[in-house]
Design a protein around this motif. Sequence first.
Motif, PDB file in Angstrom:
ATOM      1  N   LEU A 194      21.537   5.588   9.183  1.00 49.98           N
ATOM      2  CA  LEU A 194      22.261   3.905   8.959  1.00 49.98           C
ATOM      3  C   LEU A 194      22.123   3.091  10.278  1.00 49.98           C
ATOM      4  CD1 LEU A 194      25.024   4.883   6.295  1.00 49.98           C
ATOM      5  CD2 LEU A 194      22.803   3.882   5.885  1.00 49.98           C
ATOM      6  N   ASP A 202      19.951  -0.120  10.859  1.00 48.48           N
ATOM      7  CA  ASP A 202      20.304  -1.417  11.061  1.00 48.48           C
ATOM      8  C   ASP A 202      19.723  -2.249  12.167  1.00 48.48           C
ATOM      9  OD1 ASP A 202      21.847  -3.588  10.394  1.00 48.48           O
ATOM     10  OD2 ASP A 202      23.548  -2.934  11.689  1.00 48.48           O
ATOM     11  N   PRO A 235      24.536  -0.341   1.730  1.00 51.68           N
ATOM     12  CA  PRO A 235      24.857   0.641   2.911  1.00 51.68           C
ATOM     13  C   PRO A 235      26.203   0.731   3.317  1.00 51.68           C
ATOM     14  CG  PRO A 235      22.721  -0.468   3.258  1.00 51.68           C
ATOM     15  CD  PRO A 235      23.599  -1.415   2.067  1.00 51.68           C
TER      16      PRO A 235
END
Length: 434
Positions: free
Chosen positions: A61, A65, A80
């Motif tokens: 993640l 990002d 998310p």
Amino acid sequence: MREYLLTLCVTAAVTYLLTGPVRKFAIVAGAMPEIRARDVHREPTPRLGGIAMFFGLCAGLLVADHLTNLHQVFEKSNEPRALLSGAALIWLIGVLDDKFEIDALIKLGSQMIAAGVMVVQGLTILWLPIPTVGTVALTQWQGTLLTVALVVVTINAVNFVDGLDGLAAGVVCIAAAAFFMYAYRIWYSYGIEAAAPASLFAAILMGMCLGFLPHNIHPARIFMGDSGSMLIGLVLAASAISITGQVDPDSLFGGSERNTVHQMVPVYIPLLMPLTIIAIPAADLILAIVRRTWRGQSPFAADRGHLHHRLLEIGHSHSRAVLIMYFFSALIAFGALAYSVNAASMWIVLGVVFLSAIGLVLLLLPRFTPRAPRWAEGFVPPRYRRRRAAAATRTEGEAAAAVDEDDDAERERVTVGVSGVNGATAVGPRTRAR
């Protein structure tokens, strides 16, 4: 696609590199249970592999990002962050359960709370595309209940199938691959940005499983434990919820009503994909509940009647049983994916039927071991000779009797009603055998 691939590789690398230190930590922490009568493995093996998988999720993640295109997923959607919040909660409960064995009701409640946390932050089912009816909007309570139910069922289905080395991680990886291809097609081919979070979740889930598998294949050096099985079950459910309840089918197609109905067949697949990707675990879950209830036992009582146990009982080796489960999982998941691409093709149906026949032959192969006639025994390997086969059968029978005696002695040392430490269901006493 390159950004998804990079995210997958980073997730897999972090998971793989952390699993070794986590194994040493699990041994030091005492998360290394003794062998029980119903276990398949013969040496104490540490668990807590879910720790490495969770940090792999976080790394995936974080990298996504900071990528140009995937960063838009975090700007335009709160999914998310919702996934990370629910995953952190369920992972923490899993770690505590791996070490201290939390009560079943607490685990069930934590699963519901984790699903509720995701619902509050927007990861919920908003509508369902119903064939012949169209898009049906759900009320807040309907969406919440359906979301929680899907999360709980998926978590426990994955946990039930985690009974052999590499089985759960491999089956979930196959399911995530099929789901990624479907979600990416919806996002890339039709330009529906609401499908981007599901694609991201599926890519990260593949990375988590691929990074952990080298440490978990037979013979496993570490088990994922409830901290891992509940985590990947939740991520898999989040992917299904995202694309099922967030993508509006009416925005995909236009044209006449006839063409729309014909083209919307792939859109109805989200109703089936969450079922097909967990078809094997869900079948094992349903059969276990029916079997134990029929016997008058608790649905979460420990036994050796799971699908992978039956494969071992009919003569398959540990590795072959796992590969057969992989085969049928891939057949069902990718068969549904192929149908979503071209539902009118007869070749897809014929291909699925043909592969199913091959799978059936492989499944029953130990029942049909050929035996050469006596005059040809000198020209074939020993395992095909009748005399050698009969001697081997007697030897196996004697060995099985000795094992049964050992198991009986072991059962006397196991306290009735106390759940084991490997093979937990996510909401009940330990049922998974290794």
